[in-house]
Every structure is written in structure tokens, then in C-alpha cells.
Design a protein around this motif. Structure first.
Motif, PDB file in Angstrom:
ATOM      1  N   ALA A   1     -36.447 -11.537  45.955  1.00  0.00           N
ATOM      2  CA  ALA A   1     -35.727 -10.467  45.267  1.00  0.00           C
ATOM      3  C   ALA A   1     -36.407 -10.184  43.927  1.00  0.00           C
ATOM      4  CB  ALA A   1     -34.270 -10.870  45.034  1.00  0.00           C
ATOM      5  N   PHE A   2     -36.137  -9.011  43.404  1.00  0.00           N
ATOM      6  CA  PHE A   2     -36.727  -8.582  42.137  1.00  0.00           C
ATOM      7  C   PHE A   2     -35.673  -7.877  41.292  1.00  0.00           C
ATOM      8  CE2 PHE A   2     -39.985  -8.667  45.346  1.00  0.00           C
ATOM      9  CZ  PHE A   2     -41.015  -9.355  44.731  1.00  0.00           C
ATOM     10  N   SER A   3     -35.877  -7.889  39.984  1.00  0.00           N
ATOM     11  CA  SER A   3     -35.040  -7.152  39.048  1.00  0.00           C
ATOM     12  C   SER A   3     -35.955  -6.399  38.090  1.00  0.00           C
ATOM     13  CB  SER A   3     -34.145  -8.101  38.241  1.00  0.00           C
ATOM     14  OG  SER A   3     -33.264  -8.777  39.090  1.00  0.00           O
ATOM     15  N   ILE A   4     -35.456  -5.283  37.595  1.00  0.00           N
ATOM     16  CA  ILE A   4     -36.222  -4.476  36.646  1.00  0.00           C
ATOM     17  C   ILE A   4     -35.418  -4.362  35.362  1.00  0.00           C
ATOM     18  CG2 ILE A   4     -37.142  -2.164  36.151  1.00  0.00           C
ATOM     19  CD1 ILE A   4     -37.698  -1.882  39.153  1.00  0.00           C
ATOM     20  N   GLY A   5     -36.102  -4.518  34.246  1.00  0.00           N
ATOM     21  CA  GLY A   5     -35.473  -4.364  32.945  1.00  0.00           C
ATOM     22  C   GLY A   5     -36.166  -3.273  32.146  1.00  0.00           C
ATOM     23  N   LEU A   6     -35.372  -2.502  31.423  1.00  0.00           N
ATOM     24  CA  LEU A   6     -35.893  -1.432  30.569  1.00  0.00           C
ATOM     25  C   LEU A   6     -35.459  -1.671  29.138  1.00  0.00           C
ATOM     26  CD1 LEU A   6     -34.863   1.594  32.791  1.00  0.00           C
ATOM     27  CD2 LEU A   6     -37.212   0.936  32.299  1.00  0.00           C
TER      28      LEU A   6
ATOM     29  N   ALA B   1     -40.731  -5.937  35.601  1.00  0.00           N
ATOM     30  CA  ALA B   1     -40.146  -6.420  36.852  1.00  0.00           C
ATOM     31  C   ALA B   1     -40.341  -7.926  36.905  1.00  0.00           C
ATOM     32  CB  ALA B   1     -40.827  -5.764  38.043  1.00  0.00           C
ATOM     33  N   ILE B   2     -39.279  -8.635  37.301  1.00  0.00           N
ATOM     34  CA  ILE B   2     -39.369 -10.078  37.468  1.00  0.00           C
ATOM     35  C   ILE B   2     -39.005 -10.430  38.906  1.00  0.00           C
ATOM     36  CG2 ILE B   2     -38.912 -10.640  35.047  1.00  0.00           C
ATOM     37  CD1 ILE B   2     -36.036 -11.361  35.891  1.00  0.00           C
ATOM     38  N   ASP B   3     -39.606 -11.530  39.380  1.00  0.00           N
ATOM     39  CA  ASP B   3     -39.293 -11.981  40.733  1.00  0.00           C
ATOM     40  C   ASP B   3     -38.059 -12.879  40.718  1.00  0.00           C
ATOM     41  OD1 ASP B   3     -40.123 -14.596  40.003  1.00  0.00           O
ATOM     42  OD2 ASP B   3     -42.090 -14.366  40.937  1.00  0.00           O
ATOM     43  N   PHE B   4     -37.698 -13.419  41.863  1.00  0.00           N
ATOM     44  CA  PHE B   4     -36.468 -14.195  42.014  1.00  0.00           C
ATOM     45  C   PHE B   4     -36.505 -15.506  41.228  1.00  0.00           C
ATOM     46  CE2 PHE B   4     -33.168 -15.872  45.224  1.00  0.00           C
ATOM     47  CZ  PHE B   4     -32.152 -15.181  44.605  1.00  0.00           C
ATOM     48  N   ARG B   5     -37.689 -15.969  40.888  1.00  0.00           N
ATOM     49  CA  ARG B   5     -37.823 -17.171  40.052  1.00  0.00           C
ATOM     50  C   ARG B   5     -37.806 -16.841  38.565  1.00  0.00           C
ATOM     51  NH1 ARG B   5     -42.547 -20.618  43.137  1.00  0.00           N
ATOM     52  NH2 ARG B   5     -41.271 -21.196  44.933  1.00  0.00           N
ATOM     53  N   GLY B   6     -37.815 -15.546  38.223  1.00  0.00           N
ATOM     54  CA  GLY B   6     -37.783 -15.136  36.825  1.00  0.00           C
ATOM     55  C   GLY B   6     -39.159 -14.909  36.228  1.00  0.00           C
ATOM     56  N   LYS B   7     -40.192 -14.900  37.046  1.00  0.00           N
ATOM     57  CA  LYS B   7     -41.559 -14.681  36.558  1.00  0.00           C
ATOM     58  C   LYS B   7     -41.861 -13.184  36.503  1.00  0.00           C
ATOM     59  CE  LYS B   7     -46.365 -15.437  37.728  1.00  0.00           C
ATOM     60  NZ  LYS B   7     -47.263 -15.634  38.853  1.00  0.00           N
ATOM     61  N   ARG B   8     -42.474 -12.765  35.411  1.00  0.00           N
ATOM     62  CA  ARG B   8     -42.869 -11.363  35.241  1.00  0.00           C
ATOM     63  C   ARG B   8     -43.973 -11.029  36.237  1.00  0.00           C
ATOM     64  NH1 ARG B   8     -43.887  -9.080  29.319  1.00  0.00           N
ATOM     65  NH2 ARG B   8     -42.022 -10.345  29.151  1.00  0.00           N
TER      66      ARG B   8
ATOM     67  N   ARG C   1     -36.123  -5.106  48.148  1.00  0.00           N
ATOM     68  CA  ARG C   1     -35.562  -6.349  47.611  1.00  0.00           C
ATOM     69  C   ARG C   1     -35.280  -6.259  46.105  1.00  0.00           C
ATOM     70  NH1 ARG C   1     -35.052 -11.242  50.697  1.00  0.00           N
ATOM     71  NH2 ARG C   1     -35.116 -10.560  52.836  1.00  0.00           N
ATOM     72  N   ILE C   2     -35.261  -5.052  45.544  1.00  0.00           N
ATOM     73  CA  ILE C   2     -34.909  -4.881  44.138  1.00  0.00           C
ATOM     74  C   ILE C   2     -33.389  -4.936  44.028  1.00  0.00           C
ATOM     75  CG2 ILE C   2     -34.923  -3.331  42.142  1.00  0.00           C
ATOM     76  CD1 ILE C   2     -37.662  -2.325  43.135  1.00  0.00           C
ATOM     77  N   LEU C   3     -32.906  -5.878  43.230  1.00  0.00           N
ATOM     78  CA  LEU C   3     -31.464  -6.082  43.105  1.00  0.00           C
ATOM     79  C   LEU C   3     -30.811  -5.103  42.152  1.00  0.00           C
ATOM     80  CD1 LEU C   3     -31.355  -9.973  42.923  1.00  0.00           C
ATOM     81  CD2 LEU C   3     -31.026  -8.498  44.916  1.00  0.00           C
ATOM     82  N   GLY C   4     -31.531  -4.698  41.108  1.00  0.00           N
ATOM     83  CA  GLY C   4     -30.929  -3.784  40.151  1.00  0.00           C
ATOM     84  C   GLY C   4     -31.823  -3.551  38.960  1.00  0.00           C
ATOM     85  N   VAL C   5     -31.334  -2.700  38.070  1.00  0.00           N
ATOM     86  CA  VAL C   5     -32.052  -2.333  36.846  1.00  0.00           C
ATOM     87  C   VAL C   5     -31.114  -2.574  35.675  1.00  0.00           C
ATOM     88  CG1 VAL C   5     -33.187  -0.464  35.582  1.00  0.00           C
ATOM     89  CG2 VAL C   5     -33.401  -0.592  38.086  1.00  0.00           C
ATOM     90  N   GLY C   6     -31.620  -3.259  34.657  1.00  0.00           N
ATOM     91  CA  GLY C   6     -30.845  -3.487  33.440  1.00  0.00           C
ATOM     92  C   GLY C   6     -31.504  -2.787  32.268  1.00  0.00           C
ATOM     93  N   ILE C   7     -30.702  -2.425  31.277  1.00  0.00           N
ATOM     94  CA  ILE C   7     -31.215  -1.721  30.099  1.00  0.00           C
ATOM     95  C   ILE C   7     -30.793  -2.464  28.842  1.00  0.00           C
ATOM     96  CG2 ILE C   7     -31.164   0.433  28.775  1.00  0.00           C
ATOM     97  CD1 ILE C   7     -30.582   1.887  31.391  1.00  0.00           C
ATOM     98  N   ALA C   8     -31.767  -2.719  27.970  1.00  0.00           N
ATOM     99  CA  ALA C   8     -31.493  -3.337  26.671  1.00  0.00           C
ATOM    100  C   ALA C   8     -31.648  -2.260  25.598  1.00  0.00           C
ATOM    101  CB  ALA C   8     -32.474  -4.477  26.407  1.00  0.00           C
ATOM    102  N   VAL C   9     -30.656  -2.160  24.745  1.00  0.00           N
ATOM    103  CA  VAL C   9     -30.668  -1.139  23.697  1.00  0.00           C
ATOM    104  C   VAL C   9     -30.682  -1.835  22.339  1.00  0.00           C
ATOM    105  CG1 VAL C   9     -29.485   0.861  22.725  1.00  0.00           C
ATOM    106  CG2 VAL C   9     -29.333   0.394  25.171  1.00  0.00           C
TER     107      VAL C   9
END
Length: 158
Positions: A83-88, A99-106, A143-151
Motif C-alpha cells: 500500500a502507499f500514501s501520498i502527502g502534500l 509518496a510513502i510505501d506501507f513500511r513508511g519509506k519515501r 494500492r494508494i490508500l489516501g492523500v493527506g495535506i499538511a498546512v
């Protein structure tokens, strides 16, 4: 149900399976016996849950650990590409996506200069960055779980 949601095995996991994944993620390689001991499950219950997680390609078996009494332990670890997650994040002049993988690696990162001023322009540029990251060979789009945004800003309540 959307096709993308049905391809996301994380959304269908039981509480026990989520507990197992969390422990494996926090500890790295963990044997079934260690999982049973830490979580208070029977060895049989752990074996059944791990079989399901293996079938979903969320975990993998590592090399056997030798040097201990009895049969060598077979450690279980998180499968990085499960799985993967994307952060903005953005500032006045720049937008970054990672984008980070399921282990948290960029696994992929993009940064663009941004000169727009409206929320619509920012939203469009963020969407463009996410779409570009989705095309990265390091990611599996389904397998992208979601996108998060940091402001980065100060907020006041009215």
C-alpha cells in the motif's frame, strides 16, 4: 462500491488483523510466536490471521532465524509495496508531494513552484501533483490508500 475501494484490502481487515499489522510495523520482523505472546492470541489464531494477510499480499515471510532451540522461527514483515500514501504540503511559493510505501519509506517526491493565489488554483495544482505521482513506477495506483495535506499556518478560532 468503487473499483479503487474494492482493490484496497486494508479497508476490509478485522480488528485483530489491524493489531497484527500495527505490531509488525512497529517492531519490524516478528515471528508468529512473538505475535501470539505480545497480542495474547493463540498460535493457531495467529497462523490463520497471518495466512489471510499473506493472501492479501500485506505481509511477507522473511528468512528463517536459526541459532535458537527448536524449529527456526520464520519472521513476518510488512510488504513494502502492499500500500502507499501520498502527502502534500505547501507554502506561499512551493507545493511538495511525497509518496510513502506501507513500511513508511519515501518512494517518490515532487516539488513545484507555485505562484497562484486562489484556492481553486491551489486545488488544481495539488491534483496535478497527485496524478503525476500516481504515474510513478515506484507506486501501484490501485494500492494508494489516501492523500493527506499538511498546512503550515497559525489558526484562530472565532
Amino acid at each position: 462500491m468503487s473499483e479503487e475501494l474494492s482493490n484496497n484490502p486494508i479497508s476490509f481487515l478485522s480488528r485483530n488483523q489491524r493489531s497484527i499489522l500495527e505490531l509488525i510495523r512497529s517492531r519490524g520482523n516478528v515471528s508468529r510466536a512473538e505475535l501470539a505472546s505480545e497480542l495474547g492470541f493463540t498460535p493457531g489464531a495467529i497462523t490463520r490471521q497471518i495466512q489471510e494477510l499473506l493472501a492479501l499480499s500485506l505481509v511477507q515471510e522473511e528468512e528463517r532465524r536459526s541459532g535458537m532451540r527448536g524449529q527456526p522461527a520464520l519472521p513476518i514483515s510488512i510488504k513494502a509495496d502492499a500500500a502507499f500514501s501520498i502527502g502534500l504540503t505547501f507554502s506561499l511559493h512551493e507545493i511538495s508531494a511525497v509518496a510513502i510505501d506501507f513500511r513508511g519509506k519515501r518512494v517518490a517526491e515532487l516539488t513545484r513552484t507555485f505562484s497562484g493565489r486562489s484556492a481553486a488554483e491551489l486545488t488544481q495544482e495539488c491534483g496535478s501533483l497527485v496524478k503525476e505521482l500516481e504515474r510513478s513506477p515506484a507506486l501501484r495506483r490501485q494500492r494508494i490508500l489516501g492523500v493527506g495535506i499538511a498546512v503550515p499556518a497559525y489558526f484562530q478560532s472565532d
